[in-house]
Design a protein around this motif. Sequence first.
Motif, PDB file in Angstrom:
ATOM      1  N   TYR A  94      -1.510  11.848  -3.365  1.00  0.00           N
ATOM      2  CA  TYR A  94      -0.568  11.353  -2.351  1.00  0.00           C
ATOM      3  C   TYR A  94       0.300  10.191  -2.830  1.00  0.00           C
ATOM      4  CZ  TYR A  94      -2.859  14.374   1.006  1.00  0.00           C
ATOM      5  OH  TYR A  94      -3.342  15.478   1.662  1.00  0.00           O
ATOM      6  N   ARG A  95      -0.100   9.533  -3.911  1.00  0.00           N
ATOM      7  CA  ARG A  95       0.657   8.400  -4.442  1.00  0.00           C
ATOM      8  C   ARG A  95       1.063   7.421  -3.332  1.00  0.00           C
ATOM      9  NH1 ARG A  95       1.067   8.975  -9.575  1.00  0.00           N
ATOM     10  NH2 ARG A  95       1.039  11.031 -10.570  1.00  0.00           N
ATOM     11  N   PRO A  96       0.083   6.859  -2.632  1.00  0.00           N
ATOM     12  CA  PRO A  96       0.396   5.924  -1.549  1.00  0.00           C
ATOM     13  C   PRO A  96       1.057   4.659  -2.073  1.00  0.00           C
ATOM     14  CG  PRO A  96      -1.925   5.812  -2.090  1.00  0.00           C
ATOM     15  CD  PRO A  96      -1.360   6.980  -2.859  1.00  0.00           C
ATOM     16  N   GLN A  97       1.790   4.009  -1.212  1.00  0.00           N
ATOM     17  CA  GLN A  97       2.462   2.766  -1.588  1.00  0.00           C
ATOM     18  C   GLN A  97       1.489   1.588  -1.686  1.00  0.00           C
ATOM     19  OE1 GLN A  97       3.872   5.050   0.469  1.00  0.00           O
ATOM     20  NE2 GLN A  97       5.550   5.550  -0.908  1.00  0.00           N
ATOM     21  N   SER A  98       0.292   1.734  -1.108  1.00  0.00           N
ATOM     22  CA  SER A  98      -0.679   0.647  -1.136  1.00  0.00           C
ATOM     23  C   SER A  98      -2.087   1.233  -1.122  1.00  0.00           C
ATOM     24  CB  SER A  98      -0.476  -0.272   0.085  1.00  0.00           C
ATOM     25  OG  SER A  98      -1.453  -1.291   0.138  1.00  0.00           O
ATOM     26  N   PHE A  99      -3.000   0.594  -1.869  1.00  0.00           N
ATOM     27  CA  PHE A  99      -4.419   0.952  -1.798  1.00  0.00           C
ATOM     28  C   PHE A  99      -5.228  -0.329  -1.636  1.00  0.00           C
ATOM     29  CE2 PHE A  99      -8.550   1.308  -3.975  1.00  0.00           C
ATOM     30  CZ  PHE A  99      -9.159   2.161  -3.065  1.00  0.00           C
ATOM     31  N   SER A 100      -6.177  -0.328  -0.708  1.00  0.00           N
ATOM     32  CA  SER A 100      -6.957  -1.527  -0.431  1.00  0.00           C
ATOM     33  C   SER A 100      -8.420  -1.195  -0.215  1.00  0.00           C
ATOM     34  CB  SER A 100      -6.390  -2.256   0.802  1.00  0.00           C
ATOM     35  OG  SER A 100      -6.320  -1.376   1.911  1.00  0.00           O
ATOM     36  N   GLU A 101      -9.250  -2.209  -0.379  1.00  0.00           N
ATOM     37  CA  GLU A 101     -10.686  -2.116  -0.139  1.00  0.00           C
ATOM     38  C   GLU A 101     -11.191  -3.446   0.400  1.00  0.00           C
ATOM     39  OE1 GLU A 101     -13.690  -1.106   0.106  1.00  0.00           O
ATOM     40  OE2 GLU A 101     -13.730   1.012  -0.451  1.00  0.00           O
ATOM     41  N   HIS A 102     -12.485  -3.472   0.775  1.00  0.00           N
ATOM     42  CA  HIS A 102     -13.077  -4.637   1.422  1.00  0.00           C
ATOM     43  C   HIS A 102     -13.894  -5.483   0.446  1.00  0.00           C
ATOM     44  CE1 HIS A 102     -12.419  -1.751   4.686  1.00  0.00           C
ATOM     45  NE2 HIS A 102     -12.307  -2.799   5.480  1.00  0.00           N
ATOM     46  N   LEU A 146      -7.554  -6.551  -2.037  1.00  0.00           N
ATOM     47  CA  LEU A 146      -8.906  -6.848  -1.570  1.00  0.00           C
ATOM     48  C   LEU A 146      -8.831  -7.594  -0.238  1.00  0.00           C
ATOM     49  CD1 LEU A 146     -11.889  -6.559  -2.489  1.00  0.00           C
ATOM     50  CD2 LEU A 146     -11.684  -8.879  -3.442  1.00  0.00           C
ATOM     51  N   GLU A 147      -9.564  -7.085   0.757  1.00  0.00           N
ATOM     52  CA  GLU A 147      -9.493  -7.621   2.126  1.00  0.00           C
ATOM     53  C   GLU A 147     -10.557  -8.676   2.392  1.00  0.00           C
ATOM     54  OE1 GLU A 147     -10.081  -6.080   6.754  1.00  0.00           O
ATOM     55  OE2 GLU A 147      -9.591  -4.642   5.167  1.00  0.00           O
ATOM     56  N   ASN A 148     -10.142  -9.791   3.012  1.00  0.00           N
ATOM     57  CA  ASN A 148     -11.086 -10.805   3.469  1.00  0.00           C
ATOM     58  C   ASN A 148     -11.953 -10.250   4.596  1.00  0.00           C
ATOM     59  OD1 ASN A 148      -8.392 -11.016   4.918  1.00  0.00           O
ATOM     60  ND2 ASN A 148      -9.662 -12.240   6.289  1.00  0.00           N
ATOM     61  N   PRO A 149     -13.232 -10.614   4.646  1.00  0.00           N
ATOM     62  CA  PRO A 149     -14.146 -10.011   5.614  1.00  0.00           C
ATOM     63  C   PRO A 149     -14.149 -10.730   6.965  1.00  0.00           C
ATOM     64  CG  PRO A 149     -15.366 -11.466   4.189  1.00  0.00           C
ATOM     65  CD  PRO A 149     -13.929 -11.501   3.696  1.00  0.00           C
ATOM     66  N   SER A 150     -14.699 -10.043   7.968  1.00  0.00           N
ATOM     67  CA  SER A 150     -15.129 -10.709   9.207  1.00  0.00           C
ATOM     68  C   SER A 150     -16.632 -10.918   9.066  1.00  0.00           C
ATOM     69  CB  SER A 150     -14.818  -9.852  10.432  1.00  0.00           C
ATOM     70  OG  SER A 150     -15.425  -8.585  10.338  1.00  0.00           O
ATOM     71  N   THR A 151     -17.126 -12.117   9.387  1.00  0.00           N
ATOM     72  CA  THR A 151     -18.532 -12.423   9.141  1.00  0.00           C
ATOM     73  C   THR A 151     -19.193 -13.013  10.385  1.00  0.00           C
ATOM     74  OG1 THR A 151     -17.957 -14.599   8.245  1.00  0.00           O
ATOM     75  CG2 THR A 151     -18.173 -12.790   6.673  1.00  0.00           C
ATOM     76  N   GLY A 176      -4.286  -7.727  -5.786  1.00  0.00           N
ATOM     77  CA  GLY A 176      -3.650  -8.386  -4.661  1.00  0.00           C
ATOM     78  C   GLY A 176      -4.675  -8.628  -3.570  1.00  0.00           C
ATOM     79  N   LEU A 177      -4.223  -9.208  -2.471  1.00  0.00           N
ATOM     80  CA  LEU A 177      -5.097  -9.468  -1.336  1.00  0.00           C
ATOM     81  C   LEU A 177      -4.513  -8.844  -0.087  1.00  0.00           C
ATOM     82  CD1 LEU A 177      -5.990 -13.225  -1.951  1.00  0.00           C
ATOM     83  CD2 LEU A 177      -7.353 -11.205  -2.546  1.00  0.00           C
ATOM     84  N   LEU A 178      -5.388  -8.345   0.751  1.00  0.00           N
ATOM     85  CA  LEU A 178      -5.030  -7.877   2.081  1.00  0.00           C
ATOM     86  C   LEU A 178      -5.549  -8.927   3.054  1.00  0.00           C
ATOM     87  CD1 LEU A 178      -5.579  -4.291   3.541  1.00  0.00           C
ATOM     88  CD2 LEU A 178      -5.733  -6.355   4.911  1.00  0.00           C
ATOM     89  N   LEU A 179      -4.644  -9.582   3.772  1.00  0.00           N
ATOM     90  CA  LEU A 179      -5.022 -10.652   4.688  1.00  0.00           C
ATOM     91  C   LEU A 179      -5.202 -10.082   6.090  1.00  0.00           C
ATOM     92  CD1 LEU A 179      -5.546 -13.530   5.516  1.00  0.00           C
ATOM     93  CD2 LEU A 179      -3.081 -13.980   5.410  1.00  0.00           C
ATOM     94  N   PHE A 206      -0.535 -13.797  -3.306  1.00  0.00           N
ATOM     95  CA  PHE A 206      -1.202 -12.554  -3.689  1.00  0.00           C
ATOM     96  C   PHE A 206      -1.186 -11.494  -2.578  1.00  0.00           C
ATOM     97  CE2 PHE A 206      -3.510 -15.767  -6.295  1.00  0.00           C
ATOM     98  CZ  PHE A 206      -3.201 -15.279  -7.554  1.00  0.00           C
ATOM     99  N   VAL A 207      -0.724 -11.851  -1.396  1.00  0.00           N
ATOM    100  CA  VAL A 207      -0.873 -10.964  -0.236  1.00  0.00           C
ATOM    101  C   VAL A 207       0.168  -9.850  -0.264  1.00  0.00           C
ATOM    102  CG1 VAL A 207      -0.869 -10.799   2.287  1.00  0.00           C
ATOM    103  CG2 VAL A 207      -1.892 -12.790   1.162  1.00  0.00           C
ATOM    104  N   GLY A 208      -0.308  -8.591  -0.170  1.00  0.00           N
ATOM    105  CA  GLY A 208       0.583  -7.441  -0.147  1.00  0.00           C
ATOM    106  C   GLY A 208       0.609  -6.715   1.175  1.00  0.00           C
ATOM    107  N   GLU A 209      -0.345  -7.010   2.055  1.00  0.00           N
ATOM    108  CA  GLU A 209      -0.416  -6.336   3.355  1.00  0.00           C
ATOM    109  C   GLU A 209      -1.221  -7.211   4.303  1.00  0.00           C
ATOM    110  OE1 GLU A 209      -2.172  -2.132   5.231  1.00  0.00           O
ATOM    111  OE2 GLU A 209      -1.706  -2.235   3.095  1.00  0.00           O
TER     112      GLU A 209
END
Length: 295
Positions: A94-102, A146-151, A176-179, A206-209
């Motif tokens: 799919y070649r997405p414009q963004s890929f993120s994880e937690h 990489l996404e910051n967590p809820s804790t 990058g970071l996902l905020l 660093f934030v992309g999304e």
Amino acid sequence: MTASANQPVLLPPRAGLGLKPEHYGTILADLPDVGFFEVHAENYMGAGGPPHRYLQAITEHYPLSLHGVGLSIGAARGLNKAHLKRLRSLLDRYRPQSFSEHLAWSTHDTGFLNDLLPLPYTEETLARVVDHVDETQQALGRQLLLENPSTYILFAESTIDEVDFLATIADRTGCGLLLDVNNVMVSAVNHRLDAAAYIDRFPVEFVGEIHLAGYDEMVDATGDRLLIDAHASAVKSDVLALYKHTLARTGALPTLIEWDNNVPDFATLYSEAKCVDAILAAERFRRSGRRIRAA
């Protein structure tokens, strides 16, 4: 390292929505004015069938953000090579414009836990996460956000502040970071911290999304507020206020509205997107006016 933190943001700086199967038909029939759609990678790891048929049709009209929930970046054991291979296949397809994880873990020994669990912020876990992010970006051939967590708990073992932990990972790996602004609010309320101060210290370069969502509210055993990152309601007013505070630092960025449980009709989601698009437009206007005055 395979990517730079300065990699251009490819998603449009608009509101995006999580793509839900119950809305496939409406989206393809009406082609609503939505900035992008996001899907959970693990829901599309089958070889074919209706999910892929609809996703392929929708990505012909909209940018795509791919969000992983099962990589277990923070796990003590090594990354699952088969999972990485499936992710690479999906990204190539799919070649997405963004890929993120937690920034989380969900695997232990041979078991998989159906949750995104927190980890202590120590030099040992920092080194492990850096290695896992490097391995992921090498295997996928692209940058990870990489996404910051809820804790809901804090670890006595932690010796590094969360913002510094995330900043160091991004600096060492080029990720990058996902905020997730809702996650910031949830964690801040649960731990009696200042959400705006967290945003003020966050390495926004660093934030992309950005992610927004609705939280559920409870009362803990001591009678204090306890927020749950439920993704089952509209974005709350305090989170939107914190989002505006965030945009004052970041400028307009791609912003996903997460609503994964008790999913409403598409019109309700679309209304949320229009609200966020208006906030983004106001921030662009504010910055444009500031540049004109400075000139």
